[in-house]
Design a protein around this motif. Structure first.
Motif, PDB file in Angstrom:
ATOM      1  N   PHE A  92       0.822  -1.204   0.000  1.00  0.00           N
ATOM      2  CA  PHE A  92       0.000   0.000   0.000  1.00  0.00           C
ATOM      3  C   PHE A  92       0.862   1.262   0.000  1.00  0.00           C
ATOM      4  N   ILE A  93       1.913   1.247   0.807  1.00  0.00           N
ATOM      5  CA  ILE A  93       2.785   2.425   0.886  1.00  0.00           C
ATOM      6  C   ILE A  93       3.483   2.657  -0.448  1.00  0.00           C
ATOM      7  N   CYS A  94       3.940   1.588  -1.081  1.00  0.00           N
ATOM      8  CA  CYS A  94       4.583   1.693  -2.400  1.00  0.00           C
ATOM      9  C   CYS A  94       3.646   2.334  -3.414  1.00  0.00           C
ATOM     10  N   LEU A  95       2.392   1.880  -3.459  1.00  0.00           N
ATOM     11  CA  LEU A  95       1.421   2.410  -4.417  1.00  0.00           C
ATOM     12  C   LEU A  95       1.063   3.858  -4.096  1.00  0.00           C
ATOM     13  N   LEU A  96       1.001   4.192  -2.803  1.00  0.00           N
ATOM     14  CA  LEU A  96       0.727   5.586  -2.424  1.00  0.00           C
ATOM     15  C   LEU A  96       1.876   6.497  -2.833  1.00  0.00           C
ATOM     16  N   LEU A  97       3.109   6.045  -2.620  1.00  0.00           N
ATOM     17  CA  LEU A  97       4.271   6.844  -3.019  1.00  0.00           C
ATOM     18  C   LEU A  97       4.289   7.050  -4.529  1.00  0.00           C
ATOM     19  N   PHE A  98       4.056   5.977  -5.276  1.00  0.00           N
ATOM     20  CA  PHE A  98       4.019   6.056  -6.740  1.00  0.00           C
ATOM     21  C   PHE A  98       2.948   7.046  -7.205  1.00  0.00           C
ATOM     22  N   THR A  99       1.750   6.939  -6.630  1.00  0.00           N
ATOM     23  CA  THR A  99       0.657   7.842  -7.006  1.00  0.00           C
ATOM     24  C   THR A  99       0.991   9.277  -6.647  1.00  0.00           C
ATOM     25  N   GLY A 100       1.565   9.490  -5.459  1.00  0.00           N
ATOM     26  CA  GLY A 100       1.914  10.848  -5.023  1.00  0.00           C
ATOM     27  C   GLY A 100       2.932  11.509  -5.929  1.00  0.00           C
ATOM     28  N   ILE A 101       3.979  10.753  -6.318  1.00  0.00           N
ATOM     29  CA  ILE A 101       5.019  11.298  -7.203  1.00  0.00           C
ATOM     30  C   ILE A 101       4.429  11.683  -8.553  1.00  0.00           C
ATOM     31  N   CYS A 102       3.634  10.784  -9.133  1.00  0.00           N
ATOM     32  CA  CYS A 102       3.053  11.042 -10.459  1.00  0.00           C
ATOM     33  C   CYS A 102       2.042  12.182 -10.422  1.00  0.00           C
ATOM     34  N   MET A 103       1.266  12.283  -9.342  1.00  0.00           N
ATOM     35  CA  MET A 103       0.281  13.361  -9.242  1.00  0.00           C
ATOM     36  C   MET A 103       0.967  14.717  -9.116  1.00  0.00           C
ATOM     37  N   LEU A 104       2.029  14.778  -8.323  1.00  0.00           N
ATOM     38  CA  LEU A 104       2.764  16.043  -8.177  1.00  0.00           C
ATOM     39  C   LEU A 104       3.362  16.489  -9.507  1.00  0.00           C
ATOM     40  N   ALA A 105       4.125  15.595 -10.142  1.00  0.00           N
ATOM     41  CA  ALA A 105       4.789  15.947 -11.401  1.00  0.00           C
ATOM     42  C   ALA A 105       3.781  16.158 -12.523  1.00  0.00           C
ATOM     43  N   GLY A 106       2.809  15.251 -12.641  1.00  0.00           N
ATOM     44  CA  GLY A 106       1.819  15.350 -13.717  1.00  0.00           C
ATOM     45  C   GLY A 106       0.921  16.559 -13.568  1.00  0.00           C
ATOM     46  N   GLY A 107       0.463  16.837 -12.341  1.00  0.00           N
ATOM     47  CA  GLY A 107      -0.420  17.983 -12.113  1.00  0.00           C
ATOM     48  C   GLY A 107       0.247  19.300 -12.456  1.00  0.00           C
ATOM     49  N   LEU A 108       1.472  19.472 -11.995  1.00  0.00           N
ATOM     50  CA  LEU A 108       2.204  20.707 -12.294  1.00  0.00           C
ATOM     51  C   LEU A 108       2.512  20.807 -13.785  1.00  0.00           C
TER      52      LEU A 108
END
Length: 659
Positions: free
Chosen positions: A293-309
């Motif tokens: 779960f932590i791995c998937l949350l980290l992956f989602t967080g990184i992609c959302m930050l970079a992709g959103g900006l």
């Protein structure tokens, strides 16, 4: 008496579990800040259209906050669960001294109430301060000036924050009551001596499962990237495949990691490696679940930050090109807009001397008919190419009117020739290959060859994003037998007549029956693009940041609780002669393994995820994603690294003060 005990316990909790309180405070802070966006509008020079778009951003943040509330509720209840487990022996002592479960629940109630009040108060203070800085970012995204700086706070955001966290703390109270009601005194007193039941898995089964997990993850990467960004809707099974592979990865790893290290006696017997690995193995049953779960949350967080900006920047990068006209009117039924409006009493020439009325036609010509297969693979992220849509056709005379309106050189075509124009730079290479290789096309029985003109770059109408991959320019006689597809009118005004025209278009739409006319004026597009960019960027920062914090906080609380439960084991090491420096080193290695295991796979996931994000961003505009990736990684280092360092020093303090 109960209040005194609660205050004493709270004081000790602040000292030993500062990470828990800081996480609560930060959760309140960021929740308030992103729900107070609407209050920042009083400082900005916004037009009426921009105010409406600004309100939409606040509305979307409100919806996102509902989801964030559930994430924070999970984090707080999860953290509270670890604190309860850490204090079971203390509760056992209270019950041994004659305190019943009802009174014990009362103490927990007072503690939770105090924690809630303190975290809310401090978090709101920091949230109000941070929201002032958020207004500067908002002004930049809406490309407006701050008329006057004023220290503001949002009463509605404050009430929403109090209600949301109040509900979360009520859930915590209920959870605490249920937990205390179920426990037995003997379990409380012996909780620190218990390990989880270890189920030893067959090593070869674990190795086979590990290989299967790698195949699943690799296949998920391939499917997502091969499908392309334009077909994002069909990537659901691939995402589930990758998530399943992640769970199997950690499940299998926990089954043979110890055996793998044991095979290297030099490494296994070095320093306290044997002790560290046994510590990790003692939690083998739940580690793989939390790690996944932590791995998937980290992956989602990184992609959302970079992709959103990235999407926010891409939207603004092409905004100037997409608003070259004061107004564009669009009809998707191919109606001749000028003639239709004239029939309804709206004469465009009464409002502007500088306008172009034109129609794009369709034929049997499709993208597969003109673009080579290898080039189509390169452009598979573009929806019309991925779906082999029809290529639109425009007459030479109307195209030259567009060129003249944009002060560009007109072109000419010989009989039997065609030319191409586009506003997607990524497609130019493939389209120029079509011209270079003298590709013949068949339009309604007319065999045409390309002229000497290279692909012409032209943004033919106002829109929120560029979407004209390829339009074929032909002589006027060719389009006479073609079916109208989409019609446009581009207008420029000497005075501000766009609002009058837009109002009249709305009146026409009311009586137009089945057909409908879209009006894209410059001011509205600026506002819409800014609003969409701000919304996507804020969602990326808001949700991505929360995911990173949740991941790091869960790991930190696990390790702090683990270090407290294992004090007796570290005490035994001290008694048999292990010095404090070596104990601290083993503790650092153990915590580092816990933090690095999910992070390592998350970063590998992110390589594929960010490649996909880059392709999505390209659909909104041309921009490099590397800057946004670096920003996301910097945020990751600050949050994840900060929690790691705090966890180590907190765990070291727990152990050293007890042995």
């Amino acid at each position: 008496m109960y209040s005194k005990l609660a205050f004493r316990n709270l004081k000790r909790s602040f000292k030993d579990y500062a990470i828990y309180f800081l996480t609560l405070i930060f959760g309140v802070c960021i929740f308030y800040a992103f729900n107070s966006i609407e209050s920042q509008g009083i400082m900005l020079e916004l037009s009426e259209v921009q105010k409406a778009a600004f309100g939409l951003v606040d509305q979307v943040m409100g919806y996102a906050s509902v989801f964030i509330s559930f994430v924070l509720a999970f984090l707080i209840i999860y953290a509270n669960n670890y604190l309860i487990k850490r204090r079971k022996k203390e509760f056992g002592v209270y019950m041994t001294l004659g305190m019943d479960k009802g009174k014990l629940s009362k103490i927990l109630f007072i503690e939770t109430l105090l924690v809630g009040v303190i975290s809310l108060a401090i978090g709101l203070v920091f949230g109000i301060i941070i929201s002032q800085g958020l207004s500067l970012l908002t002004a930049k995204m809406f490309q407006v000036k701050i008329s006057h700086f004023k220290f503001v706070y949002s009463y509605s955001a404050m009430i929403k924050t109090i209600i949301s966290f109040g509900i979360i703390y009520v859930l915590v109270l209920m959870f605490n009551s249920v937990s205390i009601g179920k426990v037995q005194l003997i379990d409380l007193l012996n909780s620190s001596k218990k390990n989880e039941n270890i189920k030893v898995r067959n090593v070869w089964v674990s190795v086979f499962t590990f290989i299967i997990s790698l195949v699943m993850i690799g296949l998920a990467y391939y499917k997502v990237l091969d499908n392309g960004a334009s077909t994002i809707g069909i990537n659901g099974p691939s995402i589930l495949l990758g998530a399943g592979g992640t769970f199997l990865f950690f499940f299998s790893l926990s089954g043979f990691l110890l055996k793998l290290v044991q095979s290297n006696k030099r490494l296994y017997l070095k320093n306290l490696n044997m002790f560290v690995l046994r510590q990790i193995n003692s939690k083998i049953n739940t580690v793989f679940i939390s790690m996944s779960f932590i791995c998937l949350l980290l992956f989602t967080g990184i992609c959302m930050l970079a992709g959103g900006l990235g999407i926010s920047s891409a939207l603004n990068s092409d905004l100037k090109d997409l608003t070259q006209h004061d107004l564009t009117i669009i009809n998707y039924d191919g109606v001749n807009i000028e003639e239709y409006f004239k029939e309804k009493g709206l004469v465009l020439g009464d409002y502007s001397d500088d306008y172009v009325n034109y129609i794009n036609y369709k034929s049997d010509l499709k993208y597969n008919d003109i673009i080579k297969e290898e080039d189509r693979k390169e452009l598979k992220d573009l929806y019309p190419i991925a779906t082999n849509s029809e290529v639109q056709i425009i007459s030479l005379s109307k195209f030259n009117e567009l060129m003249k309106m944009d002060n560009k050189k007109e072109i000419s075509l010989n009989p039997g020739e065609y030319s191409i124009f586009s506003d997607i730079k990524e497609a130019n290479k493939a389209l120029n290959t079509v011209i270079k290789e003298d590709k013949e096309i068949n339009i309604n029985g007319n065999i045409l060859k390309p002229s000497d003109n290279k692909v012409i770059e032209l943004v033919a109408y106002n829109d929120i994003m560029k979407n004209n991959i390829c339009t074929i320019i032909v002589n006027d006689n060719i389009v006479s037998d073609l079916t109208p597809y989409t019609s446009y009118v581009n207008m420029s005004f000497k005075n501000d007549d766009s609002k009058i025209i837009i109002a009249k278009i709305k009146e026409v739409n009311k009586i137009s029956g089945d057909t409908y006319f879209v009006s894209n004026d410059k001011e509205s597009l600026f506002a819409s693009s800014s609003s969409m960019g701000a919304t996507i960027a804020y969602l990326g920062i808001y949700m991505g940041g929360i995911f990173l914090i949740t991941s790091a906080a869960v790991l930190a609380l696990q390790q702090l609780s683990e270090s407290t439960n294992n004090i007796s084991r570290y005490n035994l090491l001290k008694k048999i002669g292990v010095d404090e420096k070596l104990i601290n080193k083993s503790l650092l290695i153990q915590i580092a393994i816990y933090f690095l295991m999910p992070l390592s796979l998350a970063l590998i996931h992110s390589i594929a995820g960010l490649e996909f994000s880059k392709r999505v961003i390209t659909m909104f505009g041309s921009i490099s994603i590397m800057k946004n990736v670096l920003i996301a990684l910097a945020v990751l280092v600050v949050i994840y690294g900060g929690y790691f360092i705090s966890t180590y020093f907190g765990a070291k303090k727990n152990i050293n003060n007890s042995i």
